[in-house]
Design an enzyme around this catalytic site. Sequence first.
Site, short mmCIF file in Angstrom:
data_model
loop_
_atom_site.label_atom_id
_atom_site.label_comp_id
_atom_site.label_asym_id
_atom_site.label_seq_id
_atom_site.Cartn_x
_atom_site.Cartn_y
_atom_site.Cartn_z
N TYR A 102 0.85 -1.19 0.00
CA TYR A 102 0.00 0.00 0.00
C TYR A 102 0.89 1.25 0.00
O TYR A 102 1.60 1.52 0.96
CB TYR A 102 -0.91 0.02 1.22
CG TYR A 102 -1.96 -1.06 1.26
CD1 TYR A 102 -2.18 -1.91 0.18
CD2 TYR A 102 -2.77 -1.24 2.39
CE1 TYR A 102 -3.15 -2.90 0.22
CE2 TYR A 102 -3.75 -2.21 2.43
CZ TYR A 102 -3.93 -3.05 1.35
OH TYR A 102 -4.89 -4.03 1.40
N SER A 265 -13.77 -3.58 1.51
CA SER A 265 -14.75 -2.97 0.59
C SER A 265 -16.19 -3.13 1.09
O SER A 265 -17.10 -3.43 0.31
CB SER A 265 -14.62 -3.56 -0.82
OG SER A 265 -13.35 -3.30 -1.36
N GLY A 270 -17.89 3.25 -1.92
CA GLY A 270 -18.68 4.45 -1.70
C GLY A 270 -20.12 4.38 -2.17
O GLY A 270 -20.89 5.33 -1.96
#
Length: 358
Positions: A102, A265, A270
């Site tokens: 990441y 997730s 979103g």
Amino acid sequence: AAVVLGGKAIPSRGLCSRRGATGKGRRSAVRRAGASDEAGAASTTRPLGASGLKTSKIGIGTLQWGDESCGFNSAYRATDLEEAFRCGVENGVRFWDTAEVYGYKLHKFLQSSECLLGDYCKDLDSGVREDLTIGSKVFTIPWTNMLVGGSPRLGKDALVSALKASVERVGAPLDLWSIHFPFPTFKQSVLMDALKEAMDLELTRAVGVSNYNKAQLEEAHALCAASGVPLASNQVKYSLMDRKAEKEGLLKRANELDVAIVAYSPLESGKLTSNGAAKDPNNKKLLELLKLLEFVGVVNGGKSISQVALNFVVEKGMIPIPAAKNADQAKEHAGAMGWALDANEMALIEEKLEYLGL
């Protein structure tokens, strides 16, 4: 006690118990919150599988931290992420998920996800830090060294060396170290041997896997059990719009094995938020689902759509780890703890999901 890496002593913080740890650096005013251990909906904590560790019912994922391709240093900066971290901790978020890849391009500038998270942890009083669960993951693709350095990933030793590099970036032994995903070049026995060695070397307090299906999880659990190492967790994708892990029996089997399922997730990028309709305005199924989640939130004292979506995952027995890049997001995520959808509300949402074919 300390773990020596590259000639540098890194405080172990007492891997069996961090009591009495003494961190260095600035002392923050972050207070310990959400540490309630009472039973029921009001509790914000839960066991991390059979590891013996206790963590929060909701965590935060840091996939985008330090990743300039995702807007780091343009749409959001390190100061925003630090505020997200501090706000999350203040509001009871104990579980923080990262990985060696990441934001890996900024490893050399100490601005990758692991580096940032480790830096923020150094500012905490030891009593606050000892309550956190900092988890990272190791890539199993042989040529990962071309991204993060080190030697090619061709065996157990290379994986353990990668863990040592993660520990250096975080600045302390991890609380959870996981295999990022199974890869054909590694036998499961080799991967699980790496997890055992990590525990033996006190480089982590617990070990887990990620992206394992039901059969792979069963094999990994059996190998770990044979070596006397509890397999703490399996991190997989799960949300109201993607219930594959549940439908294929992975969730049920993990519960039977006392392996915590960490759900990444959980807000479907979103879509399961108050702004979800704008992200996919032509998705009639999504719009209908959002209306129901909004209604359920209202009858629960004004909870947001995302808080209802996260609480659903919690009540399914998982630890959702939504992303947060600012304090407002972290606080909203934390607000999905400390209460619970009742059986009727869970059934109502599940009926809607079945009706929509989700």
